[in-house]
Design a protein around this motif. Structure first.
Motif, mmCIF file in Angstrom:
data_model
loop_
_atom_site.group_PDB
_atom_site.id
_atom_site.type_symbol
_atom_site.label_atom_id
_atom_site.label_comp_id
_atom_site.label_asym_id
_atom_site.label_seq_id
_atom_site.Cartn_x
_atom_site.Cartn_y
_atom_site.Cartn_z
ATOM 1 N N LEU A 145 -101.842 -0.357 18.720
ATOM 2 C CA LEU A 145 -102.380 1.085 19.143
ATOM 3 C C LEU A 145 -101.193 2.079 19.516
ATOM 4 O O LEU A 145 -101.655 3.094 19.778
ATOM 5 N N GLY A 146 -100.042 1.662 19.329
ATOM 6 C CA GLY A 146 -98.871 2.693 19.561
ATOM 7 C C GLY A 146 -98.179 2.424 21.056
ATOM 8 O O GLY A 146 -98.818 1.752 21.779
ATOM 9 N N GLU A 147 -97.062 2.719 21.004
ATOM 10 C CA GLU A 147 -96.152 2.202 22.140
ATOM 11 C C GLU A 147 -96.573 3.029 23.176
ATOM 12 O O GLU A 147 -96.479 2.472 24.416
ATOM 13 N N HIS A 148 -96.978 4.063 23.187
ATOM 14 C CA HIS A 148 -97.238 5.054 24.293
ATOM 15 C C HIS A 148 -98.685 5.876 24.148
ATOM 16 O O HIS A 148 -98.774 6.881 24.174
ATOM 17 N N SER A 149 -99.553 5.064 24.412
ATOM 18 C CA SER A 149 -101.120 5.614 24.130
ATOM 19 C C SER A 149 -101.387 6.116 25.470
ATOM 20 O O SER A 149 -101.302 5.468 26.597
ATOM 21 N N ASP A 150 -101.927 7.276 25.522
ATOM 22 C CA ASP A 150 -102.118 8.011 26.665
ATOM 23 C C ASP A 150 -103.440 8.624 26.544
ATOM 24 O O ASP A 150 -103.527 9.840 26.973
ATOM 25 N N THR A 151 -104.269 8.302 25.936
ATOM 26 C CA THR A 151 -105.724 8.978 25.808
ATOM 27 C C THR A 151 -106.832 8.067 25.641
ATOM 28 O O THR A 151 -106.903 6.783 25.156
#
Length: 357
Positions: A145-151
């Protein structure tokens, strides 16, 4: 014969009186705590028992509604200490299930950080004293889901995550708060029309094939390490604990406070209205608020300490994110609102509908 009967009766009464006195003394030497599980260093319990020559009996609950129901069913006379989260504090006060604290018996209350004194949910700390605090954020698999998921879009936007399983927390106010935040209403939304839109979003999300279910935040951490889910909602302290215990299993698991907003919470020590041993309960609260004991507690739970005097003694991992959020993360973190009366009834109806459909 009468004299003998009277003597025998007096003897029996004396025996019963001594037994009752012994029972009362035994009860006075016992502190009954009702708390979340795995939320107290056993060494703290043992040290308090030895210092005050008492026994501590602990019972555990898995959710705040469970704790609340138990108190309403007579538990307010069975326990001396309970540890509810901030948004249940007003509800406990309004229903008369807790008693005011005697601040003269808790001098260590002065050790609390200013932001945990005179809180909005209990002005003047009349009924509560902060125990631990933390955040509820997004946990996710970095590889998928990605290294920096923030949502929160990982859950609520079907285009952002089309195949990887995810879970949501079973606490309706928290999950609905996250949905409100994602929709742009803010985590603390209390407008009924906004609730309806948030409920609709959660219901639509729940019907997706990759929705794994509602669960508590701690089991979700175990599920994500096992690959059962790839995203979920969980607590910063538990995340740090699991990662420190098994770095390899959690190497690719991230934790973030999503840009839309999330929950910050405070668990508080309170004394039930008819507690068997309120004086001993005050002594215990004061003990927990000691600087060294407060540091020991947080170093064991991996949660942030509300005890300002304890902060210099915290382990290094607790003095940095995610145990201690950044200023930017704190700005977008909010308390879950306390609900009562018709608002509470409407919300509970909405959440029941979400769960049942």
């Amino acid at each position: 014969m009468r004299t003998m009967i009277r003597s025998l009766a007096m003897s029996m009464l004396l025996t019963l009186g001594l037994a009752a006195g012994t029972s009362a003394m035994a009860q006075e030497k016992t502190l009954y705590i009702f708390n979340w599980s795995q939320y107290m260093d056993p060494e703290i319990i043992e040290a308090f028992e030895q210092k005050h020559d008492v026994k501590i009996v602990r019972n555990f609950y898995n959710s705040l509604p469970e704790m609340f129901s138990k108190l309403r069913a007579g538990g307010d006379s069975q326990y001396d200490i309970i540890v509810p989260s901030n948004y249940f504090v007003p509800r406990l006060i309004e229903t008369g299930l807790v008693q005011k604290l005697d601040h003269s018996k808790i001098p260590n209350l002065d050790n609390l950080h200013p932001k945990f004194r005179d809180p909005s949910f209990d002005p003047g700390n009349q009924y509560s004293a902060a125990f631990q605090w933390g955040t509820t954020g997004l946990i996710y698999n970095k590889e998928t889901l990605g290294e920096h998921s923030d949502t929160w879009g990982i859950m609520f936007d079907p285009k952002a995550n089309t195949k990887y399983p995810f879970a949501m927390i079973g606490d309706g106010q928290v999950t609905m708060g996250m949905a409100c935040a994602y929709l742009g209403f803010g985590y603390r939304c209390t407008d009924r029309e906004q609730w309806k839109k948030a409920a609709k979003l959660v219901l639509e999300t729940k019907k997706r094939e990759n929705f794994s279910g509602f669960n508590d935040g701690t089991p979700q951490l175990q599920q994500i390490a096992q690959g059962v889910i790839h995203a979920g909602m969980s607590y910063n302290g538990d995340y740090v604990f699991f990662k420190s215990e098994d770095p390899e299993a959690y190497e690719d698991i991230g934790f973030s406070i999503p840009k839309e907003g999330a929950e910050i919470w405070v668990d508080n020590m309170m004394i039930p209205a008819n507690a068997p041993n309120p004086d001993l309960a005050h002594t215990f609260i004061n003990y927990i608020l000691d600087a060294e004991v407060g540091a020991q507690l947080s170093n064991w739970t991996y949660y942030s300490s509300p005890n300002k005097a304890a902060l210099p003694m915290l382990d290094e991992v607790l003095q940095q994110p995610p145990s201690t959020p950044t200023d930017a993360e704190l700005k977008r973190s909010h308390f879950t609102p306390s609900l009562s009366g018709e608002d509470l009834q409407v919300f509970q109806q909405l959440w029941t509908e979400v769960q049942s459909r």
